[in-house]
Design a protein around this motif. Structure first.
Motif, PDB file in Angstrom:
ATOM      1  N   ALA A  43       0.832  -1.295  -0.317  1.00 18.19           N
ATOM      2  CA  ALA A  43       0.058  -0.045  -0.091  1.00 18.19           C
ATOM      3  C   ALA A  43       0.768   1.323   0.048  1.00 18.19           C
ATOM      4  O   ALA A  43       0.572   2.207  -0.816  1.00 18.19           O
ATOM      5  N   ASP A  46       2.741   1.581  -3.407  1.00 18.65           N
ATOM      6  CA  ASP A  46       1.511   2.075  -4.564  1.00 18.65           C
ATOM      7  C   ASP A  46       1.281   3.531  -4.471  1.00 18.65           C
ATOM      8  O   ASP A  46       1.409   4.118  -5.238  1.00 18.65           O
ATOM      9  N   ARG A  47       1.346   3.982  -2.964  1.00 16.53           N
ATOM     10  CA  ARG A  47       0.894   5.267  -2.812  1.00 16.53           C
ATOM     11  C   ARG A  47       2.163   6.090  -3.245  1.00 16.53           C
ATOM     12  O   ARG A  47       1.953   7.298  -3.984  1.00 16.53           O
ATOM     13  N   GLU A  48       3.321   5.742  -3.028  1.00 19.74           N
ATOM     14  CA  GLU A  48       4.725   6.482  -3.496  1.00 19.74           C
ATOM     15  C   GLU A  48       4.689   6.496  -4.971  1.00 19.74           C
ATOM     16  O   GLU A  48       5.244   7.679  -5.607  1.00 19.74           O
ATOM     17  N   ARG A  50       2.240   6.486  -7.140  1.00 20.58           N
ATOM     18  CA  ARG A  50       1.547   7.325  -7.649  1.00 20.58           C
ATOM     19  C   ARG A  50       1.703   8.649  -7.488  1.00 20.58           C
ATOM     20  O   ARG A  50       1.693   9.771  -8.239  1.00 20.58           O
ATOM     21  N   ARG A  51       2.239   9.120  -6.257  1.00 17.72           N
ATOM     22  CA  ARG A  51       2.789  10.529  -5.866  1.00 17.72           C
ATOM     23  C   ARG A  51       3.649  10.842  -6.893  1.00 17.72           C
ATOM     24  O   ARG A  51       4.071  11.878  -7.247  1.00 17.72           O
TER      25      ARG A  51
END
Length: 184
Positions: A43, A46-48, A50-51
């Motif tokens: 999680a 994946d957040r990194e 996207r960022r």
């Protein structure tokens, strides 16, 4: 791809590596290491991703060689207690203005095994009274460990905050000999 370079502007390579504080997400551009993120379970990874895609544009490719080989080596040496000073090219494009100024001052003037107060760091960049803004800059640090925001504490020696959790901050400070090793 011999002699591979990052092909389009602001593209990046990334990987996840094990560390004593849990998995680390690392990403680099052709300018240097651009981010380090703790607790890089899927999680967080994946957040990194996207960022980075939003902030840098382009696509990221998973690759532990090329621009990431030296950051991986130096971080492993740091966690083994064999490295005190990182000598990596850094890409500062994820921070700007006051935050970048404070983070650069921190990296340049707060060596391994030492601490600085939020207010003291604010004064060093000519903004006495901006301790809360320094705290916000530490929380937004895209390059923790390499730019050692874990070395910034409250006046009176309280740990203050840490975006990756106080347990992680305690472990880093214990590694550097500032705090005793946790008992459990």
């Amino acid at each position: 791809m011999p002699g591979r370079t990052l092909v389009h502007m602001n593209s990046f390579v990334w990987t996840v590596v094990p560390a004593d504080v849990g998995p680390l997400f690392l990403a680099a551009t052709d300018k240097g290491l651009v981010t380090v993120a703790f607790h890089a379970e899927p999680a967080v990874r994946d957040r990194e991703l996207r960022r980075l895609a939003e902030r840098l544009g382009g696509e990221g490719a998973r690759d532990a060689s090329g621009p990431l080989a030296e950051p991986i080596r130096q971080l492993a040496a740091y966690f083994e207690g064999e490295l005190r000073d990182f000598t990596l090219p850094l890409d500062w494009s994820l921070s700007g203005g006051f935050n970048r100024e404070v983070l650069r001052e921190l990296a340049a003037t707060v060596p391994y095994g030492t601490l600085v107060g939020y207010g003291d760091l604010a004064a060093r960049v000519g903004r006495p009274g901006a301790a809360q803004a320094v705290g916000a800059a530490m929380g937004a640090n895209p390059l923790p460990v390499v730019v050692p925001c874990h070395r910034v504490v409250e006046t009176g020696g309280k740990l203050g905050g840490f975006s990756s959790g106080l347990d992680t901050k305690r472990k880093l400070l214990a590694l550097e000999g500032v705090l005793p090793e946790p008992l459990f």
